[in-house]
Structure formats: structure tokens, C-alpha cells
Design a protein around this motif. Structure first.
Motif, PDB file in Angstrom:
ATOM      1  N   MET A 196      17.011  22.608  58.095  1.00  0.00           N
ATOM      2  CA  MET A 196      16.440  22.171  57.018  1.00  0.00           C
ATOM      3  C   MET A 196      14.989  22.197  57.034  1.00  0.00           C
ATOM      4  SD  MET A 196      19.337  21.435  55.761  1.00  0.00           S
ATOM      5  CE  MET A 196      18.971  20.936  54.050  1.00  0.00           C
ATOM      6  N   ILE A 197      14.262  22.746  55.850  1.00  0.00           N
ATOM      7  CA  ILE A 197      13.002  22.872  55.866  1.00  0.00           C
ATOM      8  C   ILE A 197      12.466  21.849  54.567  1.00  0.00           C
ATOM      9  CG2 ILE A 197      10.643  24.436  55.489  1.00  0.00           C
ATOM     10  CD1 ILE A 197      12.663  26.595  56.651  1.00  0.00           C
ATOM     11  N   GLU A 198      13.392  22.043  53.687  1.00  0.00           N
ATOM     12  CA  GLU A 198      13.033  20.785  52.391  1.00  0.00           C
ATOM     13  C   GLU A 198      14.344  20.567  51.917  1.00  0.00           C
ATOM     14  OE1 GLU A 198      10.093  22.165  49.369  1.00  0.00           O
ATOM     15  OE2 GLU A 198       8.965  23.016  50.722  1.00  0.00           O
ATOM     16  N   GLY A 199      14.718  19.290  51.498  1.00  0.00           N
ATOM     17  CA  GLY A 199      15.909  18.803  50.965  1.00  0.00           C
ATOM     18  C   GLY A 199      16.879  18.623  51.736  1.00  0.00           C
ATOM     19  N   GLY A 200      16.367  18.148  53.109  1.00  0.00           N
ATOM     20  CA  GLY A 200      17.156  17.528  54.031  1.00  0.00           C
ATOM     21  C   GLY A 200      16.257  17.403  55.549  1.00  0.00           C
ATOM     22  N   ARG A 201      16.922  16.957  56.484  1.00  0.00           N
ATOM     23  CA  ARG A 201      16.381  16.833  57.971  1.00  0.00           C
ATOM     24  C   ARG A 201      17.174  17.640  59.189  1.00  0.00           C
ATOM     25  NH1 ARG A 201      14.965  11.208  59.818  1.00  0.00           N
ATOM     26  NH2 ARG A 201      16.895  10.921  59.357  1.00  0.00           N
ATOM     27  N   GLY A 202      16.484  18.191  59.784  1.00  0.00           N
ATOM     28  CA  GLY A 202      17.138  18.402  61.072  1.00  0.00           C
ATOM     29  C   GLY A 202      17.906  19.910  60.952  1.00  0.00           C
ATOM     30  N   LEU A 203      18.882  19.781  61.783  1.00  0.00           N
ATOM     31  CA  LEU A 203      19.945  20.926  61.808  1.00  0.00           C
ATOM     32  C   LEU A 203      21.211  20.651  61.218  1.00  0.00           C
ATOM     33  CD1 LEU A 203      19.200  22.207  65.546  1.00  0.00           C
ATOM     34  CD2 LEU A 203      18.256  23.048  63.621  1.00  0.00           C
ATOM     35  N   GLN A 204      21.803  21.147  60.395  1.00  0.00           N
ATOM     36  CA  GLN A 204      22.995  20.985  59.599  1.00  0.00           C
ATOM     37  C   GLN A 204      24.067  22.099  59.754  1.00  0.00           C
ATOM     38  OE1 GLN A 204      23.491  17.958  57.380  1.00  0.00           O
ATOM     39  NE2 GLN A 204      21.322  17.394  56.980  1.00  0.00           N
ATOM     40  N   ALA A 205      25.182  21.690  59.868  1.00  0.00           N
ATOM     41  CA  ALA A 205      26.379  22.578  59.917  1.00  0.00           C
ATOM     42  C   ALA A 205      26.481  23.362  58.327  1.00  0.00           C
ATOM     43  CB  ALA A 205      27.774  21.981  60.201  1.00  0.00           C
ATOM     44  N   SER A 206      26.078  24.541  58.248  1.00  0.00           N
ATOM     45  CA  SER A 206      26.000  25.066  56.583  1.00  0.00           C
ATOM     46  C   SER A 206      27.496  25.223  56.282  1.00  0.00           C
ATOM     47  CB  SER A 206      25.453  26.320  56.725  1.00  0.00           C
ATOM     48  OG  SER A 206      26.183  27.337  57.419  1.00  0.00           O
ATOM     49  N   CYS A 207      28.691  25.285  57.021  1.00  0.00           N
ATOM     50  CA  CYS A 207      29.959  25.243  56.171  1.00  0.00           C
ATOM     51  C   CYS A 207      30.241  23.964  55.871  1.00  0.00           C
ATOM     52  CB  CYS A 207      30.846  25.575  57.529  1.00  0.00           C
ATOM     53  SG  CYS A 207      31.467  24.459  58.567  1.00  0.00           S
ATOM     54  N   VAL A 208      29.821  22.780  55.880  1.00  0.00           N
ATOM     55  CA  VAL A 208      29.986  21.771  55.080  1.00  0.00           C
ATOM     56  C   VAL A 208      28.900  21.035  54.629  1.00  0.00           C
ATOM     57  CG1 VAL A 208      32.114  20.918  56.425  1.00  0.00           C
ATOM     58  CG2 VAL A 208      29.948  20.412  57.395  1.00  0.00           C
ATOM     59  N   LEU A 209      27.708  21.875  54.253  1.00  0.00           N
ATOM     60  CA  LEU A 209      26.718  21.434  53.764  1.00  0.00           C
ATOM     61  C   LEU A 209      26.680  22.077  52.203  1.00  0.00           C
ATOM     62  CD1 LEU A 209      23.717  20.011  54.172  1.00  0.00           C
ATOM     63  CD2 LEU A 209      22.858  22.326  54.678  1.00  0.00           C
ATOM     64  N   PRO A 210      26.793  20.982  51.276  1.00  0.00           N
ATOM     65  CA  PRO A 210      26.718  21.514  49.946  1.00  0.00           C
ATOM     66  C   PRO A 210      25.197  22.069  49.449  1.00  0.00           C
ATOM     67  CG  PRO A 210      27.438  19.238  49.930  1.00  0.00           C
ATOM     68  CD  PRO A 210      26.797  19.685  51.306  1.00  0.00           C
TER      69      PRO A 210
END
Lengths: 579, 158
Positions: free
Chosen positions: A52-66
Motif C-alpha cells: 500500500m503506497i496510499e490509502g492503507g498501510r503495509g502489505l495486504q492480501a489483494s484477494c480480500v482487499l476491496p
């Protein structure tokens, strides 16, 4: 619409889209392992991480990230790549890496992701537990040592099929996907549909192979080995040889079977036409004589076992017709054997099926005539592909041959058996002709086509309104039957297929990876090929099949007659859920 | 008598499930209730919960094996908890455990055939000064050597 930036590319997507799905719109293929579109999205394997560069933090699992407005993400930053690799190596640390002898060698999502992520070495050689294989089911082998705990099988079994044969048990390093109380799949409420196999990204679930038995029979000079192929096989088999999904390989398949060395190459499509004669007659007799309605189709052994386990109050609704390949087997060992002067005991019947439940079905005690099982071996479409490869056959470039005569002719009505709604449409074509006494021209019943879970239609024939419904996948069957049980719905005739999409996407069909499933739906493509083949057939109604007509004239007498009941019909019984 | 008890327990559990069904996340409290009634979440108990809740038994079993608070078999008359925490581990509790396994003839997590003992491998008991340590029911035994094991067990076998 939502607007976000992925790898510097501006992407616009509707609401309720995940970042994974949004990325594909920009031709960015984020790697996945535990994700299976429409079935499993749990963010467990961490392969689909994005930064996430903007609109969130750190590393996120994209399959469950709206996806959200103003979001800026990277799918390939150094941080993402490092994290993915570490997680992948941890998955590999206790994975049984004997790829060369694995049934999924070169068709494995774990192998593929290792290649794509550039894994050069497995840094963590973790302890591995040598767990026993579960080989007791006649249909499915479970190898926990290959399992990567993605839970795709659990999701399809619990949520799609509404069976619940397996679950994740224990915790931490001891976690294992298995049936309750460590039982075998054979001793729990598994319906043998094999949807877990086509959902598995690795070689942790696969069919119980019967290839060796078939090779042994072919090598035995005292045996007369006859093969038959289910309607759906020809619309999937080509995929095993690089032919794109949605192509029919009927002629090449017949050629390959002749070349492998079978004494006769028959077509289960013949028996599909025969099924329509028997089942259509049964339906009309139930309607006219106050028999049990709705009548429900009985071609799908996964569905039959589901009914016996979960809906025993509907057993009398099931058509008594054996499934088509069992009918064909019974006729090969009686009608054909008599006519050709062959000892039925020397005949070995092999069924090529898109199905793993047929392996279970062939062992049913009811499916025996004169002490001989109707069918001796069942191979999946995938197993046939392996036999073709073992026979050094250049499948993609084969000329096209036909099936052998007597039990090999078929009509368009039989061709469509493999797609959900196909048996219903085939039955309607024949029933409508019988009721009107005409040769109707308008025979495309489009209301029962398509991949929706439950379809219904009212068909007016000769002044009669026939209420019909079609369900594919046992989860949808459950929904439909609960409505019937509650008295909310009234039908004359119901088609149920155990697998979502029907037999074309059965548990024995070629496996389509989760990444490919994001690009195309095999249910749609294989069905499209099915209906195209039907449209091109000279004869498209089962009762027009000349070999079927000859069979009735010379041997069976009439549909639902004495001989038919003896050879082509069966019965069902309630089963305990656990042994 | 036993049958009457069985029926009472079953009725109590079913009415508890009916009550809990109305609330979100009913599974854990139901399983805790079932364990307190039956002493363990046996196959039959889990099957009952699965049927009453309309969820696959594989879901119930998954939760039952995930949390150490749940037992699949009724526990024995005495619970032997051998500490496998760090301090006990470095003071050779493994040898004590091996002796215990040999004496009782069962592995950790199991119960002897006569239902006398259940053997458990536990985390730190909070008395590291006595390492290696174990508890039998509420009694703590410290500074153990493998040779202590038979004598201690003998106290409970009469």
C-alpha cells in the motif's frame, strides 16, 4: 465507479471489486495460491500481497482487499517480492517435493508460482511429517504430505456442494485437511464428486487410478475389452493436449481409443439416447398413472449418493433408470455378447467418464446382471489422457474416426447430456414428439440452458403444462429440494447434476488452474462446444436413433418393458453418513 | 438409570442450542456447554451439535481440535500434566515424560484403558524453580527424575 492506481496504471472498477480483480483489468496478473474465484477468498497463502503506497498501510492480501478511491498500490515492489518469496519458501519447507512422480507434475500451481517468483533454493528445510495416504475411497486419493492447506477443497465441499466431508483440523504445524475424527473419505459423507480434486492446486487430491487394471485387461488375450465414452469427455479431453477449452475432439478420441487397442469403441451417447427413451416413458407413465412426482433424473452418481445421504425422503422421486454407462455396460454383456457370440464373462467394459463418482457407482451391488458387474473399470478424462500419452499417440494431429456400430450411434439429444439442462432438453424433445404425435421442428429449449444454479420453465405440450426445473451442483439441488419439500414449488420433472455446470465440469475433467479460471469459465466454454456439436447433428432427437430403434425391435421389446427393467433400471437406499 | 441421564443431558443440550442459535457465533458456547455436560466432545456429541445447528460436522470437529480446552474423549480419573516449558525442558523433563509414557502405556493426549489416568503435555506451570515439574490433579511434583515416576503413580493406583 472506483478509481485507483495499480503499478502506476489508473484503473476504474465498479464497487465491491477486490484489488486482485482490479489488477487483472489492467493486465496485471497477481500471483495466487489459495484464491479460487467465486469459491475461496481467505487471504491465507499471502501470495497475492500488494504494498500500500496510499490509502492503507503495509502489505495486504489483494484477494480480500476491496478497491477504494484514491488507493495507490504496488504489486511488484521489492518489499512485496521479498515477502512473497519468504512465504512461498515456508510453504515449500514441509511440502513433499517429489514432483517427478506427482500426478500434477507440470500442471501444478505451486510449481508454476515457484517458477514465476524465481525461487532458486528452499532456504528453510523444515521438519516434515510423513502422513499416511487415504486410499480407501474408490474415487479419491488424499495425500496430506502434498497439501499446502489452501482450503480450496474445503470451500468447494462445504460451501458450493454443501457436503462438508473435509475440514481443517488441529492447529499450527499439526494442521491438516481431513475428514472428522481422522476417518477415511470412504467412511464419511463424501459423495465422490471430485470437485475437491479440480479445486486442488497441487497433488494432494487425485482420482484413484485404474489405468493399470485397464492395461492389464488389454494385455490379456482371453479378454474382450470394450470401451465407451461419456458425452462430456470429448468437450474437455483436448485441453490435456494443448487444444484450447471449448473445442470438441470426438473423432480424434475415437481414433485414439482404436489405436490404444480396445476391441470395440462404443459411445455412452448411445445409452444417453436410450436413457431418454426409458426415462421419458417413465415420466409419462408417472404423470398418467398418478406416480410419484416430481420425477428426478438419475444419471449423476454424485447426486444419487447426495440424495441417499441427505434427502432420503426423495428416493422414490428418483427415476429408476441406471446411469447411461451402466445401461451400456449391461447391454454390452447381454445384447451385444449374444449377437456376436462372445462369452459375457470374457468381456471387460471400460467407461471413460468426466466423473470420479462413477468409480464408486460401478461398485454398487445393484449394478450387476447374471453375476457380472455392468462395468469393470472407470477412467476419468484425465486418466484417458495419460493412457493416450503412454501410447505415444500424437493426439492433436490425429485423423478423425467414428465409433463402432451397434452401440455407437447417437443423436444431438445425447450430445448435450454433458451440460447442465441437457438431459432435460433431450427428454423434452422426445416427450413433446410423443405427446403431439408430430415431428416437432422447434426443439431448442433455451430456458433450460445456461450455467445458473437453478433454472425453471413451464413447457406447454399438446395442451399440457409441464413444470420443470434444473439444478447443477448439490448445493443448488439442496436449495431446490428444500423448496419442493416445503411445498413452495411444484414440478413434474427435475434434472439434477452433482457437479456445478454439469458433467462438462465434472470432477474427472481436465483441471483448469485458478489463474485461468479468472480469464474464462470452463463451464461456459465446454457447454458452448456441446451445443454447437448438437446443432450440427443430422438427428437431434433420441427416438430417431436407428441403433436404439433396432435394439428395441430385436432385444428389449418396448421402453420400460420386462427386459428393460431387468437390465436398465435399478433402486436406491438410504445411507448412514458415517461408518 | 444411565439412559435417563443420557436423555436429560441430550434434552438440556438441545434446548441450550435452540437458545444460542438466536445469537451470533453460537458454536463455541454450545461446545463448551456440551463438554461440561458430557465431559468430552465425542463423535456422537459433535454429530448432534452439527445436526442441530445445520452446519457440517467438519466445522465442529475443526474447532474441537483447534482449542486445547476441548477433549474428544472423556478424561481419566487423574490428570497427569507434565510441564514441557523452557525451564523444565532444559532440566531434562523429556526423560521424565518418556518414563511416564512407558509406565502408563499411553501417549500425551490419551487416557489409559482403565480410565485411571489422562496424560497431558502442558505449557509452563509457573514454578520453574522446581523444574522439571509435573502436576497430578492439584498436586505439584518438582525436581523430578525418571526414577521418581513409578512411586508417584503408585499413590494413585489403589
Amino acid at each position: 465507479m472506483i478509481s485507483l492506481i495499480i503499478d502506476g496504471i489508473k484503473v476504474e472498477v465498479p464497487e465491491n471489486t477486490t484489488v486482485l480483480q482490479a489488477a487483472r483489468k489492467a493486465n496485471i496478473k497477481i500471483p495466487t495460491l489459495c484464491y479460487l474465484e467465486g469459491i475461496n477468498a481467505i487471504g491465507a497463502c499471502r501470495m497475492c500481497l500488494v504494498e500500500m503506497i496510499e490509502g492503507g498501510r503495509g502489505l495486504q492480501a489483494s484477494c480480500v482487499l476491496p478497491a477504494a478511491n484514491g488507493m495507490v498500490v504496488s504489486t511488484k515492489s521489492k518489499a512485496v517480492q521479498d515477502a512473497r518469496k519468504v512465504n512461498l519458501e515456508l510453504i515449500l519447507s514441509n511440502h513433499d517435493k517429489r514432483c517427478l512422480s506427482c500426478v500434477r507434475n507440470r500442471n501444478c500451481e505451486l510449481q508454476k508460482i515457484c517458477e514465476e517468483l524465481g525461487v532458486e533454493d528452499v532456504s528453510y528445510e523444515g521438519a516434515s511429517v510423513d502422513r499416511p495416504l487415504d486410499m480407501m475411497s474408490p474415487s479419491i486419493v488424499r495425500d496430506p504430505n502434498k497439501c499446502i492447506l489452501c482450503r480450496r477443497c474445503v470451500a468447494v465441499c462445504n460451501n458450493v456442494q454443501k457436503v462438508g466431508a473435509v475440514g481443517a483440523t488441529q492447529r499450527g504445524f499439526k494442521t491438516i485437511v481431513e475428514p472428522v475424527f481422522g476417518k477415511s473419505l470412504n467412511d464419511v459423507l463424501c459423495i465422490n464428486c471430485g470437485q475437491c480434486i479440480t479445486a486442488c492446486p497441487v497433488g494432494a487430491l487425485y482420482e484413484k487410478s485404474e489405468i493399470d487394471n485397464v492395461w492389464a485387461a488389454l494385455g490379456d488375450k482371453s479378454k474382450y475389452v470394450v470401451v465407451q465414452t461419456a458425452p462430456a469427455v470429448r468437450f474437455g479431453l483436448g485441453e490435456e493436449f494443448g487444444i484450447p477449452s471449448g473445442n470438441s475432439v470426438t473423432g480424434k478420441m475415437a481414433t485414439a481409443l482404436h489405436r490404444i487397442g480396445f476391441d470395440k469403441v462404443f459411445d455412452t451417447d448411445f445409452a444417453a439416447d436410450l436413457t431418454i427413451m426409458e426415462e421419458g416413458t417413465e415420466l409419462l407413465s408417472r404423470i398418467n398413472n398418478g406416480g410419484k412426482l416430481p420425477m428426478i433424473t438419475s444419471c449423476s452418481p454424485g447426486w444419487i449418493k447426495y440424495c441417499e445421504l441427505f434427502f432420503p425422503d426423495f428416493l422414490d422421486n428418483l427415476s429408476t433408470c441406471k446411469s447411461p454407462h451402466e445401461m451400456e455396460g449391461a447391454l454390452i454383456k447381454s445384447y451385444y455378447a449374444q449377437k456376436m457370440g462372445i462369452d459375457p464373462k470374457s468381456i471387460y467394459v471400460v467407461s471413460i467418464m468426466p466423473c470420479t463418482a462413477k468409480k464408486f457407482e460401478k461398485e454398487r451391488e445393484e449394478l450387476v446382471n447374471d453375476g457380472l458387474p455392468n462395468v469393470d473399470a472407470v477412467l476419468t478424462t484425465r486418466e484417458l489422457a495419460r493412457m493416450i500419452k503412454q501410447s505415444n499417440i500424437d493426439f492433436a494431429n490425429l485423423p478423425e474416426e467414428d465409433f463402432d456400430r451397434m452401440l455407437g450411434e447417437s443423436t444431438g439429444a445425447a450430445v448435450i447430456f454433458g451440460a447442465t439442462g441437457g438431459v432435460m432438453e433431450a427428454a423434452l424433445r422426445t416427450v413433446a414428439d410423443i405427446l403431439t404425435g408430430e415431428d416437432l421442428k422447434d426443439i431448442d429449449y433455451k430456458a433450460v440452458r445456461g450455467i445458473e444454479g437453478v433454472k425453471e420453465a413451464t413447457v406447454s405440450v399438446a395442451g399440457m403444462d409441464l413444470n420443470v426445473a434444473v439444478a447443477n451442483g448439490t448445493g443448488n439441488a439442496k436449495k431446490l429440494l428444500e423448496a419442493v419439500r416445503a411445498g413452495e414449488k411444484n414440478y413434474h420433472f427435475i434434472e439434477i447434476m452433482g457437479c456445478p455446470g454439469g458433467c462438462v465440469t465434472g470432477g474427472g475433467q481436465p483441471i483448469v488452474s485458478s489463474q485461468d479460471r479468472m480469464n474464462f469459465d470452463p463451464k461456459v466454454l465446454r457447454a458452448k462446444a456441446t451445443y454447437a456439436e448438437d446443432a450440427n447433428m443430422q438427428k437431434r432427437k433420441s427416438h430417431k436413433n436407428a441403433e436404439v430403434q433396432q435394439l428395441y425391435k430385436e432385444f428389449l421389446g418396448e421402453p420400460n418393458g420386462h427386459k428393460s427393467h431387468e437390465l436398465l433400471h435399478t433402486h436406491y437406499h438410504q445411507r448412514p453418513k458415517y461408518k | 438409570m444411565v439412559n435417563v441421564d443420557e436423555k436429560l443431558m441430550r434434552d438440556e443440550l438441545i434446548s441450550f442450542i435452540e437458545e444460542q442459535k438466536k445469537k451470533p457465533g453460537p458454536l463455541m458456547p454450545i461446545m463448551q456447554k456440551a463438554q461440561s455436560l458430557y465431559g468430552a466432545l465425542t463423535f456422537e456429541v459433535q454429530e448432534l451439535i452439527s445436526e442441530q445447528l445445520g452446519i457440517p460436522m467438519s466445522d465442529v470437529y475443526g474447532v474441537a481440535t483447534f482449542y486445547s480446552q476441548f477433549a474428544l474423549q472423556p478424561k481419566g480419573e487423574h490428570i497427569v500434566s507434565v510441564c514441557m516449558g523452557t525451564a523444565c525442558y532444559v532440566r531434562n523433563v523429556e526423560k521424565v515424560m518418556e518414563k511416564m509414557i512407558e509406565e502408563l502405556g499411553i501417549n500425551p493426549g490419551e487416557t489409559t484403558k482403565d480410565n485411571k489416568f489422562t496424560l497431558e503435555a502442558t505449557r509452563c506451570l509457573g514454578c520453574c524453580g522446581l523444574a522439571p515439574v509435573m502436576m497430578i490433579d492439584d498436586q505439584v511434583y518438582g525436581r523430578l527424575t525418571p526414577s521418581d515416576v513409578p512411586d508417584i503413580l503408585a499413590k494413585y493406583t489403589d
